[in-house]
Write an enzyme that holds these catalytic residues in place. Sequence first.
Site, PDB file in Angstrom:
ATOM      1  N   ASP A  61       1.249  -6.751   6.721  1.00 46.15           N
ATOM      2  CA  ASP A  61       0.058  -5.651   6.726  1.00 46.15           C
ATOM      3  C   ASP A  61      -1.189  -6.568   6.328  1.00 46.15           C
ATOM      4  OD1 ASP A  61      -2.045  -3.986   6.658  1.00 46.15           O
ATOM      5  OD2 ASP A  61      -0.619  -2.235   5.891  1.00 46.15           O
TER       6      ASP A  61
ATOM      7  N   PHE B 165       0.838  -1.235  -0.124  1.00 43.16           N
ATOM      8  CA  PHE B 165       0.066   0.075  -0.105  1.00 43.16           C
ATOM      9  C   PHE B 165       1.024   1.363  -0.107  1.00 43.16           C
ATOM     10  CE2 PHE B 165      -3.446   2.762   2.338  1.00 43.16           C
ATOM     11  CZ  PHE B 165      -4.314   2.377   1.286  1.00 43.16           C
TER      12      PHE B 165
ATOM     13  N   TYR C 217     -11.499  -1.316   9.526  1.00 44.37           N
ATOM     14  CA  TYR C 217     -12.876  -0.985   8.938  1.00 44.37           C
ATOM     15  C   TYR C 217     -13.106  -1.558   7.563  1.00 44.37           C
ATOM     16  CZ  TYR C 217      -9.049   2.248   7.013  1.00 44.37           C
ATOM     17  OH  TYR C 217      -7.739   2.701   6.644  1.00 44.37           O
ATOM     18  N   LYS C 218     -12.207  -2.408   7.425  1.00 45.83           N
ATOM     19  CA  LYS C 218     -12.270  -3.125   5.865  1.00 45.83           C
ATOM     20  C   LYS C 218     -13.241  -4.623   5.992  1.00 45.83           C
ATOM     21  CE  LYS C 218      -8.486  -0.947   4.028  1.00 45.83           C
ATOM     22  NZ  LYS C 218      -7.166  -0.848   3.663  1.00 45.83           N
TER      23      LYS C 218
ATOM     24  N   ARG D 110     -12.049  -2.420  -8.432  1.00 47.11           N
ATOM     25  CA  ARG D 110     -11.895  -3.489  -7.750  1.00 47.11           C
ATOM     26  C   ARG D 110     -13.358  -3.912  -7.271  1.00 47.11           C
ATOM     27  NH1 ARG D 110      -8.111  -1.958  -2.499  1.00 47.11           N
ATOM     28  NH2 ARG D 110     -10.070  -0.389  -2.426  1.00 47.11           N
TER      29      ARG D 110
HETATM   30  C1  LIG Z   1      -6.452   0.034   4.151  1.00 43.09           C
HETATM   31  C2  LIG Z   1      -5.056   0.031   4.083  1.00 43.09           C
HETATM   32  C3  LIG Z   1      -4.162   0.879   5.291  1.00 43.09           C
HETATM   33  C4  LIG Z   1      -4.800   2.020   5.866  1.00 43.09           C
HETATM   34  O1  LIG Z   1      -4.056   2.528   6.698  1.00 43.09           O
HETATM   35  P1  LIG Z   1      -4.595   3.749   7.603  1.00 43.09           P
HETATM   36  O2  LIG Z   1      -3.194   4.279   8.274  1.00 43.09           O
HETATM   37  O3  LIG Z   1      -5.537   2.927   8.700  1.00 43.09           O
HETATM   38  O4  LIG Z   1      -5.240   4.835   6.990  1.00 43.09           O
HETATM   39  C5  LIG Z   1      -2.817   0.391   5.236  1.00 43.09           C
HETATM   40  N1  LIG Z   1      -2.180  -0.684   4.654  1.00 43.09           N
HETATM   41  C6  LIG Z   1      -3.038  -1.467   3.699  1.00 43.09           C
HETATM   42  C7  LIG Z   1      -2.296  -2.543   3.119  1.00 43.09           C
HETATM   43  C8  LIG Z   1      -4.355  -1.161   3.569  1.00 43.09           C
HETATM   44  O5  LIG Z   1      -5.191  -1.876   2.645  1.00 43.09           O
END
Ligand SMILES: *Cc1c(COP(=O)(O)O)cnc(C)c1O
Length: 428
Positions: free
Chosen positions: A208, A129, A233-234, A388
């Site tokens: 992650d 990410f 939150y996912k 997606r």
């Molecule tokens: C959604 C997501 C995040 C989100 O990071 P925040 O700090 O909570 O905004 C981080 N890493 C991955 C791989 C994600 O999919």
Amino acid sequence: MTYNPLSLEYAQSLDASDALADFRSAFAAPDARLIYLDGNSLGRLPLATQTRLEQAIRTEWGERLIRSWNEGWLEAPRRIAAKLAGIIGAPPEEVILADATSINLFKLAVAALRANPGRTTILTDEFNFPSDHYILQGVIDLLGGQHRLKVLRSPDGIHLPAEHVIAAIDGDTALVTFSHVAFKSAYLHELAAINAAAQAAGALTLWDLSHSAGAVPVDLQGSGADMAIGCTYKYLNGGPGAPAYLFVRQELQSRLRSPVWGWFGDAAPFEFELAYRPAEDMRRFQVGTPPVLSLLAIEPGIDLLAQAGMPAIRTKSIALTKYLIELADARLAESGFSIATPRNPARRGSHVALRHAEGYRINRALIEPLDPHEITVIPDFRAPDVIRLGIAPLYTGFVDVWQAVERLVRLTTAGEYTRFEKNRLAVT
Ligand SMILES: *Cc1c(COP(=O)(O)O)cnc(C)c1O
């Protein structure tokens, strides 16, 4: 009864024999004409969360006020994390809820690099990410530029075989950090093989789990992972901006020091001593007062996942993504769509990436249909050309997938997306 596999009746028959079908009614879904395929970005609201938050606001905050800290709030980050631990294959005392995923990555990456001195390479991949990349770049800057980020490239933009990762780990590797499931292609890394290779080379691993927890069974302990982070939150349905979590294997906890020394990470915050002494357990990775309302909102979603069980969730997830890929091959290939997700279910997370040159405008047209009688489909768009389609097994059904594909056929055949501008909105 045998049906044409491309028919609505076939999708309906699959829903009728779905062992998890009853979980759908546990989530708020006020608009029956909305097909929600973005649970991989913001999960739906569990109805029990609404009740839980009403109680927290009316009673715990409204009546009990500050007494609530001793009546559950202070313990909530560890108590709810212990339930989450069951979803990600961790012992309860190795997980805590705190801060955002990005911040937890910062804390653990700094701690890990300091615990593994003399080594200069951080290994990651182009699938990770962007925020993870930014945090790692910032960590290197903070530590004086002594480390370098080695970014593995995918041979095809979809896969990154474990052999490539393992071949890149050597005696200079300090930290190996990937998204377990890639946010764009949904490629699923081989946790155990990579952990074993890293451990043999003396490197630490940090996963992650944002796109895997709650959708894919994760065995942090069994696979020998050192550290993990992820958001709630996912697929965990914790609500927008709900606090994230971090995992540190027991033996490593005392060796890792968070670079952010706050009172919630202190061994005895209410002694109000002026010298910091890190807590012995996972509390050392907390910083300040947790956002209690958002924190409490995480629990009902985790309870639903635990009730359904990760094996059943994974079985349904694979059945749905496979079905979606089959429909896309049969119905969408001729309109210019291609599959940008692994076809091998063992290497796939719970979303399907469709690539199309007009992906952005098609995505807008799905979300904002012109015809008021048309269904609304909400996936999301990831630049430059990926739509997606997220499958959340607790509430996504086979008819949802069938409807979304048929909607894509109607929309592209009619060129309905051309009324949108190519300029993108702020959030896609
Ligand atoms: C959604 C997501 C995040 C989100 O990071 P925040 O700090 O909570 O905004 C981080 N890493 C991955 C791989 C994600 O999919």
